[in-house]
Motif scaffolding. Structure first.
Motif, short mmCIF file in Angstrom:
data_model
loop_
_atom_site.label_atom_id
_atom_site.label_comp_id
_atom_site.label_asym_id
_atom_site.label_seq_id
_atom_site.Cartn_x
_atom_site.Cartn_y
_atom_site.Cartn_z
N SER A 80 3.84 2.95 -15.24
CA SER A 80 3.23 1.72 -14.74
C SER A 80 2.99 1.80 -13.24
CB SER A 80 4.13 0.52 -15.05
OG SER A 80 4.25 0.33 -16.43
N ALA A 81 3.96 2.32 -12.51
CA ALA A 81 3.82 2.45 -11.06
C ALA A 81 2.68 3.42 -10.72
CB ALA A 81 5.13 2.93 -10.44
N SER A 82 2.58 4.49 -11.49
CA SER A 82 1.52 5.47 -11.27
C SER A 82 0.15 4.84 -11.52
CB SER A 82 1.72 6.68 -12.18
OG SER A 82 0.66 7.57 -12.04
N THR A 83 0.05 4.06 -12.58
CA THR A 83 -1.21 3.38 -12.91
C THR A 83 -1.57 2.37 -11.82
OG1 THR A 83 -0.79 3.66 -15.27
CG2 THR A 83 -2.39 1.97 -14.65
N ARG A 84 -0.58 1.59 -11.37
CA ARG A 84 -0.84 0.63 -10.28
C ARG A 84 -1.34 1.36 -9.04
NH1 ARG A 84 3.88 -1.79 -12.24
NH2 ARG A 84 5.14 -0.70 -10.70
N SER A 85 -0.71 2.45 -8.71
CA SER A 85 -1.08 3.22 -7.54
C SER A 85 -2.51 3.76 -7.67
CB SER A 85 -0.10 4.37 -7.35
OG SER A 85 -0.50 5.17 -6.28
N PHE A 86 -2.85 4.25 -8.85
CA PHE A 86 -4.19 4.78 -9.11
C PHE A 86 -5.25 3.71 -8.86
CE2 PHE A 86 -7.66 5.29 -12.20
CZ PHE A 86 -8.18 6.51 -11.80
N TYR A 87 -5.05 2.51 -9.41
CA TYR A 87 -6.05 1.47 -9.26
C TYR A 87 -6.06 0.87 -7.86
CZ TYR A 87 -7.43 1.86 -14.06
OH TYR A 87 -7.94 2.33 -15.23
N LEU A 88 -4.93 0.83 -7.20
CA LEU A 88 -4.91 0.36 -5.82
C LEU A 88 -5.72 1.30 -4.93
CD1 LEU A 88 -1.25 -0.92 -5.35
CD2 LEU A 88 -3.36 -2.27 -5.30
#
Length: 108
Positions: A80-88
């Motif tokens: 989830s953190a990786s996905t958030r980082s990707f979209y940010l």
């Protein structure tokens, strides 16, 4: 102890919690450095265990069940953190872009 917890014995659950809370936190800290996130994950492990205890068939190995649940929750948090980082990062690129065609390429 599992049998008592499955029967809804809160004292047995408290004993289990006190025995495993700190070791589970220490294990989670090996992968996640945010104290609040680790505490939330470990709390979630115990809440899920309490609500599922009556239906669990784990052959008495509560420790293995708790650590497996923790592993799954830690992996979920990391994804989830990786996905958030990707979209940010995509949003940051979008903010810097004035070309609308390039904007669409960045999003998709």
């Amino acid at each position: 102890m599992l049998v008592f917890i499955q029967q809804g014995n809160e004292q047995a659950f408290t004993t289990l919690y006190r025995r495993y809370y700190r070791p589970l936190c220490q294990k989670a800290f090996q992968h996640i450095l945010a104290t609040s996130v680790v505490e939330e994950i470990v709390q979630d492990v115990f809440v899920n265990f309490w609500f599922k205890a009556a239906s669990l068939d784990i052959e008495g190995n509560v420790r293995a069940y708790l650590y497996a649940t923790l592993r799954n929750k830690v992996l979920h948090e990391l994804r989830s953190a990786s996905t958030r980082s990707f979209y940010l990062e995509k949003l940051k690129k979008l903010e810097r872009t004035t070309d609308h065609e390039a904007c669409l390429d960045t999003i998709f």
